[in-house]
Enzyme design. Structure first.
Site, short mmCIF file in Angstrom:
data_model
loop_
_atom_site.label_atom_id
_atom_site.label_comp_id
_atom_site.label_asym_id
_atom_site.label_seq_id
_atom_site.Cartn_x
_atom_site.Cartn_y
_atom_site.Cartn_z
N LEU A 1 0.81 -1.22 0.00
CA LEU A 1 0.00 0.00 0.00
C LEU A 1 0.85 1.27 0.00
CD1 LEU A 1 -2.87 -1.15 2.38
CD2 LEU A 1 -3.13 -0.45 0.00
N LYS B 1 8.85 -1.19 -20.50
CA LYS B 1 8.72 -0.11 -19.51
C LYS B 1 10.08 0.53 -19.23
CE LYS B 1 7.04 2.67 -16.43
NZ LYS B 1 7.82 2.89 -15.30
N SER C 1 2.94 2.92 -15.93
CA SER C 1 3.43 4.30 -15.99
C SER C 1 2.31 5.31 -15.81
CB SER C 1 4.11 4.56 -17.34
OG SER C 1 4.54 5.91 -17.39
N HIS D 1 10.73 2.79 -22.03
CA HIS D 1 9.85 3.96 -21.83
C HIS D 1 10.55 4.96 -20.90
CE1 HIS D 1 7.11 6.08 -19.11
NE2 HIS D 1 6.23 6.15 -20.09
N ASN D 2 11.10 4.45 -19.81
CA ASN D 2 11.76 5.34 -18.85
C ASN D 2 13.03 5.95 -19.43
OD1 ASN D 2 9.73 4.43 -17.18
ND2 ASN D 2 11.05 4.18 -15.41
N GLU E 1 11.89 8.71 -21.33
CA GLU E 1 11.47 9.73 -20.34
C GLU E 1 12.69 10.53 -19.84
OE1 GLU E 1 8.97 8.09 -17.08
OE2 GLU E 1 10.47 8.88 -15.71
C1 6PG Z 1 6.47 6.28 -14.76
C2 6PG Z 1 7.83 6.64 -14.19
C3 6PG Z 1 8.14 5.97 -12.91
C4 6PG Z 1 9.56 6.22 -12.43
C5 6PG Z 1 9.83 7.61 -12.03
C6 6PG Z 1 11.18 7.84 -11.38
O1 6PG Z 1 6.47 5.83 -15.89
O2 6PG Z 1 5.46 6.46 -14.08
O3 6PG Z 1 8.80 6.24 -15.13
O4 6PG Z 1 7.97 4.59 -13.08
O5 6PG Z 1 9.78 5.43 -11.33
O6 6PG Z 1 9.69 8.48 -13.09
O7 6PG Z 1 12.25 7.46 -12.17
P1 6PG Z 1 13.70 7.99 -11.79
O8 6PG Z 1 13.73 8.18 -10.32
O9 6PG Z 1 14.65 6.92 -12.23
O10 6PG Z 1 13.85 9.27 -12.52
#
Ligand code: 6PG
Length: 472
Positions: free
Chosen positions: A11, A183, A129, A186-187, A190
């Protein structure tokens, strides 16, 4: 309440919001947390008055769920996942299904899928995400595992996911650890886009002298264009506009310039190196975070190593959206996506994941952190040609590159002239320039390798491997 349709372990904020999302969509739920107090607090607070019940042991948790059980783990990646699997497995029955919704290393997921499937349980590694808000309102979900395991959760996740014009932002990604792999990439993208926007901010601030509100106005303009309209541009505008309640100054200027990371950007780069895929924009975004962490060293170095100093840079005017800078952002974002997609395609080939880029672009259109209008174009590009060698070769993207390359080039020149670091812009420019160059200088690298190590080389004019005695 009868037996729960859905079980959640963990949680934290993401777990709480995902279970509220599931319940809102008609799936009565059972929650378990390692510390009972957290469970009580949740049920007395956000979970009150809902079809959500608590369990205080894993046996009770499993007993309270209908069969086959669908259990989502939202706990820390790594050993805690293995520990939880080991603790709950004795209570599970054939066909029950565990889902890991955290940011796990895809190779760990690969192993867990094999182990759990061999015990007749289903196991899904699912990238989720969208942050806390996405988890509650509808995230993008990237589930990987067996098709059969996915079929057992499809009705649940397709209701929980964000919805876009052509369906929910979830699809069966592929076997094994493919969901977590996608994923991770994806990051990586990001990280790239975040750093691109940070570089644009630095240039607008130090190179053009804009304040927070002026920069936010530029971001607002960018967010209204097809090429840059995205969640990350939207929140960057908000961050730049936000004032410090203490003195009314730009809040962002009060924040320590050291960016943390939890590992997925690093894993993207490691995978890219292992698979031999060039991801320079993403790599530089990770390097930028690493260099930012040298806070003390940088304070000292600034007094020792002097640069040219920022002068009035030719980056356009805020009224016209800083046109060259806008070009730089568009192309660097395209480079980031192109590199991530190239990596996914190579992983798909090497690991036999059979990944569908158009389908992945579709589920990234809503809910997730990299959601952007550009993803519709990416989806179309791969729907038109699933064999596309690189996103940049799609006609729409090729035209963007043609039109905006001078702006990206000008941005890198201006930044370099002023000594303002733009690692992602520069890496993106070199990526594009390398990719569009028919003859690169690696012939000379081959000559050197053959010269000192007899590694041989190939010739343009005839077949076979050649060696030359280069040294007298
Ligand atoms: C998402 C994000 C998430 C991630 C944070 C922090 O898709 O919702 O990618 O999963 O954990 O963005 O990532 P960092 O701490 O490595 O920047």
């Amino acid at each position: 309440m009868g037996k729960g349709h859905f079980g959640l372990i963990g949680l934290g904020v993401m777990g709480e919001n995902l279970v509220l999302n599931a319940e809102r969509n008609g799936f009565s739920s059972v929650v378990y947390n390692r510390t009972a107090q957290k469970t009580d607090d949740f049920l007395a607070g956000l979970g009150a008055g809902k079809q959500i019940s608590a369990a205080y042991s894993l046996q009770e948790f499993v007993d309270k769920l209908e069969k086959p059980r669908r259990i989502l783990m939202m706990i820390k990646a790594g050993q805690p996942i293995d520990d939880t699997i080991a603790s709950i497995a004795p209570y599970l029955e054939e066909g029950d299904l565990l889902i890991d919704g955290g940011n796990s290393l895809f190779k760990d997921t690969e192993r867990r899928v094999a182990e759990l499937e061999s015990m007749s349980f289903g196991y899904i590694g699912m990238g989720v995400s969208g942050g806390a808000k996405g988890a509650l309102e509808g995230p993008s979900m990237m589930p990987g595992g067996t098709r059969q395991a996915y079929d057992a959760i499809e009705s649940l996740v397709s209701k929980m996911a964000a919805q876009v014009e052509d369906g929910p932002c979830v699809t069966y990604i592929g076997p094994g650890g493919s969901g977590h792999f996608v994923k991770t990439v994806h990051n990586g993208i990001e990280y790239g886009v975040e750093q691109i926007l940070a570089e644009a901010y630095d240039l607008m601030k130090r190179g053009a002298g804009l304040n927070g509100s002026q920069m936010a106005d530029v971001l607002g303009q960018w967010n209204s264009t097809e090429e840059l309209s995205s969640y990350l541009v939207e929140i960057t505008e908000v961050c730049l506009r936000t004032k410090d309640p203490e003195d009314g100054g730009d809040l962002v200027e009060k924040i320590v310039d050291v960016a943390g990371q939890k590992g997925t950007g690093l894993w993207t780069v490691i995978s890219a190196l292992e698979l031999g895929v060039a991801v320079p924009t993403i790599y530089e975004s990770v390097n930028a975070r690493v260099l930012s962490s040298l806070h003390g060293e940088r304070q000292k170095a600034e007094t020792v190593l002097h640069g040219p100093g920022a002068t009035a840079l030719e980056l356009g005017s805020p009224i016209d959206g800083m046109a060259p800078l806008q070009d730089a952002c568009v192309l660097s974002c395209i480079a980031s996506y192109a590199q991530g997609i190239a990596l996914i395609e190579e992983a798909s080939r090497v690991y036999n994941y059979e990944l569908n880029i158009a389908a992945i672009a579709q589920i990234w259109k809503g809910g997730c952190i990299i959601r952007a209008r550009l993803l519709k174009r990416i989806q179309e590009a791969y729907n038109n040609n699933s064999e596309l060698a690189n996103l940049m070769l799609d006609p729409w993207f090729a035209e963007q590159i043609q039109r905006r390359l001078p702006g990206l080039r000008q941005t890198v020149i201006e930044a370099t002239r002023a000594g303002i670091p733009v690692p992602c812009f520069a890496a993106s420019l070199s990526y594009i320039d390398s990719y569009r160059t028919a003859r690169l200088p690696q012939n000379l690298v081959q000559a050197m390798r053959d010269c000192f190590g007899s590694h041989t080389y190939k010739r343009l004019d005839k077949g076979g491997d050649f060696h030359t005695e280069w040294l007298p």
